[in-house]
Scaffold this motif. Structure first.
Motif, PDB file in Angstrom:
ATOM      1  N   PRO A   6      40.177  46.633  37.547  1.00  0.00           N
ATOM      2  CA  PRO A   6      40.094  46.328  36.102  1.00  0.00           C
ATOM      3  C   PRO A   6      40.283  44.866  35.719  1.00  0.00           C
ATOM      4  O   PRO A   6      39.665  44.387  34.776  1.00  0.00           O
ATOM      5  N   ASN A   7      41.135  44.128  36.446  1.00  0.00           N
ATOM      6  CA  ASN A   7      41.390  42.725  36.105  1.00  0.00           C
ATOM      7  C   ASN A   7      40.558  41.748  36.929  1.00  0.00           C
ATOM      8  O   ASN A   7      40.873  40.547  36.995  1.00  0.00           O
ATOM      9  N   TYR A   8      39.500  42.231  37.546  1.00  0.00           N
ATOM     10  CA  TYR A   8      38.649  41.411  38.412  1.00  0.00           C
ATOM     11  C   TYR A   8      38.164  40.153  37.698  1.00  0.00           C
ATOM     12  O   TYR A   8      38.227  39.052  38.254  1.00  0.00           O
ATOM     13  N   LEU A   9      37.680  40.292  36.493  1.00  0.00           N
ATOM     14  CA  LEU A   9      37.198  39.136  35.737  1.00  0.00           C
ATOM     15  C   LEU A   9      38.331  38.419  35.004  1.00  0.00           C
ATOM     16  O   LEU A   9      38.439  37.191  35.042  1.00  0.00           O
ATOM     17  N   SER A  10      39.187  39.165  34.338  1.00  0.00           N
ATOM     18  CA  SER A  10      40.202  38.551  33.466  1.00  0.00           C
ATOM     19  C   SER A  10      41.205  37.708  34.244  1.00  0.00           C
ATOM     20  O   SER A  10      41.692  36.690  33.731  1.00  0.00           O
ATOM     21  N   SER A  11      41.535  38.100  35.483  1.00  0.00           N
ATOM     22  CA  SER A  11      42.529  37.341  36.253  1.00  0.00           C
ATOM     23  C   SER A  11      42.049  35.924  36.522  1.00  0.00           C
ATOM     24  O   SER A  11      42.846  34.979  36.543  1.00  0.00           O
ATOM     25  N   ARG A  12      40.757  35.751  36.694  1.00  0.00           N
ATOM     26  CA  ARG A  12      40.232  34.403  36.935  1.00  0.00           C
ATOM     27  C   ARG A  12      39.943  33.665  35.633  1.00  0.00           C
ATOM     28  O   ARG A  12      40.193  32.466  35.521  1.00  0.00           O
ATOM     29  N   MET A  13      39.438  34.379  34.654  1.00  0.00           N
ATOM     30  CA  MET A  13      39.142  33.719  33.380  1.00  0.00           C
ATOM     31  C   MET A  13      40.401  33.179  32.708  1.00  0.00           C
ATOM     32  O   MET A  13      40.347  32.227  31.937  1.00  0.00           O
ATOM     33  N   SER A  14      41.528  33.752  33.050  1.00  0.00           N
ATOM     34  CA  SER A  14      42.784  33.305  32.439  1.00  0.00           C
ATOM     35  C   SER A  14      43.287  31.988  33.017  1.00  0.00           C
ATOM     36  O   SER A  14      44.143  31.330  32.408  1.00  0.00           O
ATOM     37  N   PRO A  34      45.689  34.528  44.723  1.00  0.00           N
ATOM     38  CA  PRO A  34      46.062  35.463  45.794  1.00  0.00           C
ATOM     39  C   PRO A  34      46.277  36.877  45.270  1.00  0.00           C
ATOM     40  O   PRO A  34      47.377  37.415  45.284  1.00  0.00           O
ATOM     41  N   GLU A  35      45.215  37.474  44.788  1.00  0.00           N
ATOM     42  CA  GLU A  35      45.288  38.785  44.149  1.00  0.00           C
ATOM     43  C   GLU A  35      44.125  39.635  44.642  1.00  0.00           C
ATOM     44  O   GLU A  35      43.014  39.141  44.829  1.00  0.00           O
ATOM     45  N   ILE A  36      44.369  40.920  44.867  1.00  0.00           N
ATOM     46  CA  ILE A  36      43.300  41.846  45.246  1.00  0.00           C
ATOM     47  C   ILE A  36      42.522  42.221  43.987  1.00  0.00           C
ATOM     48  O   ILE A  36      43.070  42.828  43.074  1.00  0.00           O
ATOM     49  N   GLY A  37      41.239  41.848  43.941  1.00  0.00           N
ATOM     50  CA  GLY A  37      40.460  42.091  42.733  1.00  0.00           C
ATOM     51  C   GLY A  37      39.271  43.018  42.905  1.00  0.00           C
ATOM     52  O   GLY A  37      38.675  43.445  41.919  1.00  0.00           O
ATOM     53  N   LEU A  44      39.159  35.004  44.189  1.00  0.00           N
ATOM     54  CA  LEU A  44      40.267  35.931  44.398  1.00  0.00           C
ATOM     55  C   LEU A  44      39.960  36.764  45.625  1.00  0.00           C
ATOM     56  O   LEU A  44      38.849  36.774  46.139  1.00  0.00           O
ATOM     57  N   SER A  45      40.959  37.468  46.098  1.00  0.00           N
ATOM     58  CA  SER A  45      40.816  38.209  47.339  1.00  0.00           C
ATOM     59  C   SER A  45      40.358  39.643  47.067  1.00  0.00           C
ATOM     60  O   SER A  45      40.190  40.067  45.918  1.00  0.00           O
ATOM     61  N   GLY A  46      40.149  40.369  48.145  1.00  0.00           N
ATOM     62  CA  GLY A  46      39.712  41.754  48.036  1.00  0.00           C
ATOM     63  C   GLY A  46      40.246  42.582  49.176  1.00  0.00           C
ATOM     64  O   GLY A  46      40.995  42.102  50.030  1.00  0.00           O
ATOM     65  N   LYS A  47      39.841  43.824  49.182  1.00  0.00           N
ATOM     66  CA  LYS A  47      40.286  44.762  50.210  1.00  0.00           C
ATOM     67  C   LYS A  47      39.059  45.424  50.842  1.00  0.00           C
ATOM     68  O   LYS A  47      38.138  45.851  50.132  1.00  0.00           O
ATOM     69  N   LEU A  48      39.040  45.479  52.172  1.00  0.00           N
ATOM     70  CA  LEU A  48      38.006  46.223  52.867  1.00  0.00           C
ATOM     71  C   LEU A  48      38.348  47.701  52.831  1.00  0.00           C
ATOM     72  O   LEU A  48      39.486  48.093  53.113  1.00  0.00           O
ATOM     73  N   VAL A  49      37.342  48.518  52.470  1.00  0.00           N
ATOM     74  CA  VAL A  49      37.535  49.970  52.456  1.00  0.00           C
ATOM     75  C   VAL A  49      36.356  50.613  53.187  1.00  0.00           C
ATOM     76  O   VAL A  49      35.308  49.988  53.379  1.00  0.00           O
ATOM     77  N   ILE A 107      41.047  49.879  54.651  1.00  0.00           N
ATOM     78  CA  ILE A 107      40.952  49.383  56.024  1.00  0.00           C
ATOM     79  C   ILE A 107      41.950  48.241  56.186  1.00  0.00           C
ATOM     80  O   ILE A 107      42.867  48.314  56.987  1.00  0.00           O
ATOM     81  N   ARG A 108      41.805  47.190  55.386  1.00  0.00           N
ATOM     82  CA  ARG A 108      42.755  46.071  55.404  1.00  0.00           C
ATOM     83  C   ARG A 108      42.431  45.130  54.256  1.00  0.00           C
ATOM     84  O   ARG A 108      41.341  45.170  53.678  1.00  0.00           O
ATOM     85  N   ASP A 109      43.379  44.254  53.935  1.00  0.00           N
ATOM     86  CA  ASP A 109      43.132  43.187  52.969  1.00  0.00           C
ATOM     87  C   ASP A 109      42.313  42.086  53.627  1.00  0.00           C
ATOM     88  O   ASP A 109      42.419  41.854  54.849  1.00  0.00           O
ATOM     89  N   LEU A 110      41.504  41.399  52.840  1.00  0.00           N
ATOM     90  CA  LEU A 110      40.788  40.239  53.361  1.00  0.00           C
ATOM     91  C   LEU A 110      41.777  39.134  53.712  1.00  0.00           C
ATOM     92  O   LEU A 110      42.826  38.985  53.070  1.00  0.00           O
ATOM     93  N   LYS A 111      41.439  38.383  54.735  1.00  0.00           N
ATOM     94  CA  LYS A 111      42.275  37.252  55.143  1.00  0.00           C
ATOM     95  C   LYS A 111      42.268  36.209  54.036  1.00  0.00           C
ATOM     96  O   LYS A 111      41.214  35.829  53.532  1.00  0.00           O
TER      97      LYS A 111
END
Length: 318
Positions: free
Chosen positions: A102-110, A202-205, A121-126, A133-137
């Protein structure tokens, strides 16, 4: 109240009617609401048309187009065409099977200010069922370019929000490539960026879906076009590393190119073999090139490990 700049979300799609609805739902759920979503269909043969028709009726911020017939097939042309159609102050390329939190856009626009050209921002492999699976490095304190090339961090298309003005005079995705398109693009646009031009959160988006049937899992066969794309990326980074005198990147690219060279031998890809050897002859010291060439002679003469090349290939005017 601060004005919300328009963000253009650009999604190339091909035969993902069974998944793209989930992606579009995640866009509808964004807490940042001033966006347009441009979906460009790369000639799908499933019922993608019907899925997108429903979303375009549901919310006019969705727009659906087909790649023009005079553009090369593939996701790169769809990405570039989507950019040409877009109107946003910021540009976000996204994939047709991934999920925005949900905060994918707002976290950066802020956190964006007038000097920010990129915001990541970072992400998660699924997996295909969205199991973790794991968080991105994530990032260290190195420059963005070195982090990316040396794989100290994992940056994917969904990771990066671009200011449109930063992209306007740049060559975008190479439409002739069908592999390594992100690597080729990011290697160019990240090069020599000032640290003041980008921000890292440094946030999973987002969730980046990996499928068992995709090329990253199952494509272990040799494909000359794919290998040539890899070579192009390593050439680009080697040449740029020479400009900034980065010995670590030069060494990294050298190793990658040598591995490619031996892969061409195993696959009997004479054209790419000679192209790589010409490049090495131009860019490495004569003594090192002599050692490389001598090693190849030995391999080619003895036909070890099933190699079937003939030694005369190295006697050509490279």
């Amino acid at each position: 109240m601060k004005e919300q700049p328009l963000v253009s979300i650009i999604i190339p799609t091909y035969n993902r009617a069974h998944l793209i609805g989930e992606t579009l739902d995640s866009i509808l759920a964004q807490t940042y609401t001033n966006w347009e979503c441009i979906v460009v269909d790369d000639d799908s043969t499933d019922h993608t048309d019907k899925v997108l028709a429903k979303y375009c009726v549901k919310d006019t911020r969705f727009q659906y187009f087909h790649r023009p017939k005079d553009r090369l097939p593939g996701g790169n042309a769809a990405r570039n065409y989507g950019f040409e159609l877009s109107k946003g102050y910021y540009i976000q390329w996204f994939d047709d099977d991934d999920i925005m939190l949900p905060n994918y856009l707002s976290s950066r626009m802020s956190v964006i200010d007038t000097s920010t050209n990129l915001c990541m921002l970072s992400g998660k492999l699924v997996d295909e069922y969205k199991n973790d699976i794991r968080d991105l490095k994530w990032f260290n304190d190195d420059t963005l370019y070195r982090q990316y090339v040396l794989k100290l961090s994992e940056i994917l298309s969904p990771s990066v929000l671009f200011k449109r003005q930063f992209l306007n005079k740049k060559v975008l995705f190479n439409e002739a490539l069908f592999r390594s398109q992100e690597a080729e693009f990011f290697s160019r646009v990240f090069f020599n960026l000032n640290t003041s031009e980008y921000k890292q959160i440094p946030e999973i988006g987002f969730l980046y879906r990996q499928h068992q049937q995709t090329k990253s899992f199952t494509d272990n066969t040799y494909n000359s076009g794919y290998k040539k794309a890899h070579f192009l990326v390593h050439q680009t980074n080697w040449n740029q590393a020479i400009i900034i005198k980065d010995k670590e990147i030069i060494k990294y690219c050298y190793k990658k190119i040598i591995i490619l060279l031996f892969e061409t031998i195993r696959a009997k890809d004479t054209m790419l073999f000679k192209e790589i050897l010409r490049y090495l002859k131009k860019h490495v010291k004569p003594l090192l090139f002599f050692k490389i060439k001598s090693s190849l002679y030995l391999i080619l003469w003895t036909n070890t490990q099933g190699y079937k090349f003939k030694p005369y290939l190295l006697n050509q005017n490279l």
